[in-house]
Design an enzyme around this catalytic site. Sequence first.
Site, PDB file in Angstrom:
ATOM      1  N   ASP A  14     -72.292  55.923  -9.637  1.00  0.00           N
ATOM      2  CA  ASP A  14     -73.175  57.027 -10.001  1.00  0.00           C
ATOM      3  C   ASP A  14     -74.412  56.525 -10.740  1.00  0.00           C
ATOM      4  O   ASP A  14     -75.323  57.305 -11.042  1.00  0.00           O
ATOM      5  CB  ASP A  14     -72.431  58.095 -10.808  1.00  0.00           C
ATOM      6  CG  ASP A  14     -71.817  57.568 -12.093  1.00  0.00           C
ATOM      7  OD1 ASP A  14     -71.945  56.362 -12.372  1.00  0.00           O
ATOM      8  OD2 ASP A  14     -71.197  58.373 -12.819  1.00  0.00           O
ATOM      9  N   SER A  15     -74.466  55.225 -10.976  1.00  0.00           N
ATOM     10  CA  SER A  15     -75.687  54.594 -11.486  1.00  0.00           C
ATOM     11  C   SER A  15     -76.855  54.827 -10.533  1.00  0.00           C
ATOM     12  O   SER A  15     -78.020  54.649 -10.913  1.00  0.00           O
ATOM     13  CB  SER A  15     -75.466  53.092 -11.691  1.00  0.00           C
ATOM     14  OG  SER A  15     -74.886  52.492 -10.540  1.00  0.00           O
ATOM     15  N   ASP A  35     -67.724  56.194  -6.970  1.00  0.00           N
ATOM     16  CA  ASP A  35     -67.564  56.889  -8.249  1.00  0.00           C
ATOM     17  C   ASP A  35     -67.365  58.382  -8.048  1.00  0.00           C
ATOM     18  O   ASP A  35     -68.069  59.008  -7.238  1.00  0.00           O
ATOM     19  CB  ASP A  35     -68.813  56.709  -9.116  1.00  0.00           C
ATOM     20  CG  ASP A  35     -68.734  55.509 -10.037  1.00  0.00           C
ATOM     21  OD1 ASP A  35     -67.624  54.985 -10.243  1.00  0.00           O
ATOM     22  OD2 ASP A  35     -69.785  55.103 -10.567  1.00  0.00           O
ATOM     23  N   LYS A  43     -63.421  55.785  -8.246  1.00  0.00           N
ATOM     24  CA  LYS A  43     -63.427  55.285  -9.624  1.00  0.00           C
ATOM     25  C   LYS A  43     -63.652  56.434 -10.597  1.00  0.00           C
ATOM     26  O   LYS A  43     -64.492  57.297 -10.362  1.00  0.00           O
ATOM     27  CB  LYS A  43     -64.500  54.218  -9.835  1.00  0.00           C
ATOM     28  CG  LYS A  43     -64.497  53.622 -11.259  1.00  0.00           C
ATOM     29  CD  LYS A  43     -65.344  52.363 -11.351  1.00  0.00           C
ATOM     30  CE  LYS A  43     -66.827  52.654 -11.364  1.00  0.00           C
ATOM     31  NZ  LYS A  43     -67.242  53.429 -12.585  1.00  0.00           N
ATOM     32  N   GLU A  71     -63.827  57.315 -15.034  1.00  0.00           N
ATOM     33  CA  GLU A  71     -64.050  56.702 -16.337  1.00  0.00           C
ATOM     34  C   GLU A  71     -63.091  57.257 -17.381  1.00  0.00           C
ATOM     35  O   GLU A  71     -62.831  58.463 -17.421  1.00  0.00           O
ATOM     36  CB  GLU A  71     -65.488  56.962 -16.815  1.00  0.00           C
ATOM     37  CG  GLU A  71     -66.553  56.286 -15.973  1.00  0.00           C
ATOM     38  CD  GLU A  71     -67.956  56.510 -16.509  1.00  0.00           C
ATOM     39  OE1 GLU A  71     -68.911  56.083 -15.836  1.00  0.00           O
ATOM     40  OE2 GLU A  71     -68.102  57.101 -17.606  1.00  0.00           O
ATOM     41  N   GLU A  77     -66.533  47.477 -19.196  1.00  0.00           N
ATOM     42  CA  GLU A  77     -67.987  47.420 -19.386  1.00  0.00           C
ATOM     43  C   GLU A  77     -68.364  47.248 -20.852  1.00  0.00           C
ATOM     44  O   GLU A  77     -67.912  47.997 -21.725  1.00  0.00           O
ATOM     45  CB  GLU A  77     -68.649  48.684 -18.832  1.00  0.00           C
ATOM     46  CG  GLU A  77     -70.164  48.663 -18.982  1.00  0.00           C
ATOM     47  CD  GLU A  77     -70.879  49.733 -18.179  1.00  0.00           C
ATOM     48  OE1 GLU A  77     -72.120  49.789 -18.251  1.00  0.00           O
ATOM     49  OE2 GLU A  77     -70.199  50.508 -17.472  1.00  0.00           O
TER      50      GLU A  77
END
Length: 279
Positions: A43-44, A82, A112, A114, A181
């Site tokens: 999603d970056s 993501d 993915k 978080e 991260e």
Amino acid sequence: MKTTTDFLKMKAAGEKIVMVTAYDYPAAKFAEAANVDMILVGDSLGMVVLGYDSTMPVTVADMIHHAKATRRGAKDTFVVVDMPFGSYHGDVNETLKTAIYMMQETGADALKVEGAGDIIPVIQKLTTAGIPVVAHLGLLPQSAGVLGGYKVQGKTAEQATKLIEDAKQCEEAGACAVVLECIPHQLTEIVSAHLIIPTIGIGAGVEADGQVLVYHDMLSYGSHHVPKFVQQFANMGKEASEGMVRYVEAVKAGTFPAQKHFFTMKEDALDQLYGGVQS
């Protein structure tokens, strides 16, 4: 194509896993040709492709759009997509529906998410349904506001202990890998040693079982801010900028297009066009 089992074997053998982000067909083609082990459609993309200030505005539709293009460019590479902010934070049954939809639409090999804590049941739900899940701990971009910004995590003994426990819970819940991260490299070593599943580091030191970088950061392509942990392996941005300037100059000067770029009509066709009389 490598599988989650292959990644477990790579960790056991001490072979580093290479992951890179990609958000479109050409980037995916480059990544697959370079023999990366995993591609992350992160999603970056909200920040490096769509121009947002954070990842929070990114939608499920955005992720599907870019993941489809990436999959077409990397048919033989393990692709992780993501789940964006808000798509897995409510009812777990609704989350499962969203996850299934994303998998079916994109052809992804894994999704993915978080965090740990409230996210552990999500990992369990998805993996029980047959969806491979990559966990993400440490700095969580989707929660950067709560964490006080984009800062290194796990620097105190208390924070480190919690992160180790979170990683164990993610593995127990069924995660096939965990991204770490922006944490101290010593903590990465400890977490990696405690897990059977591979750790993928970004700003987490060489001790991780693999590494991931953002495509635009590592190739200096349109990135205005380059984090400390990034090494730039090429300067695509400089080449692109200089090429654009040369194009503008050539058009203004009338040197482009040159004759070699022209298409030509035959003389008899021209005669017919002008009725046999050319001005």
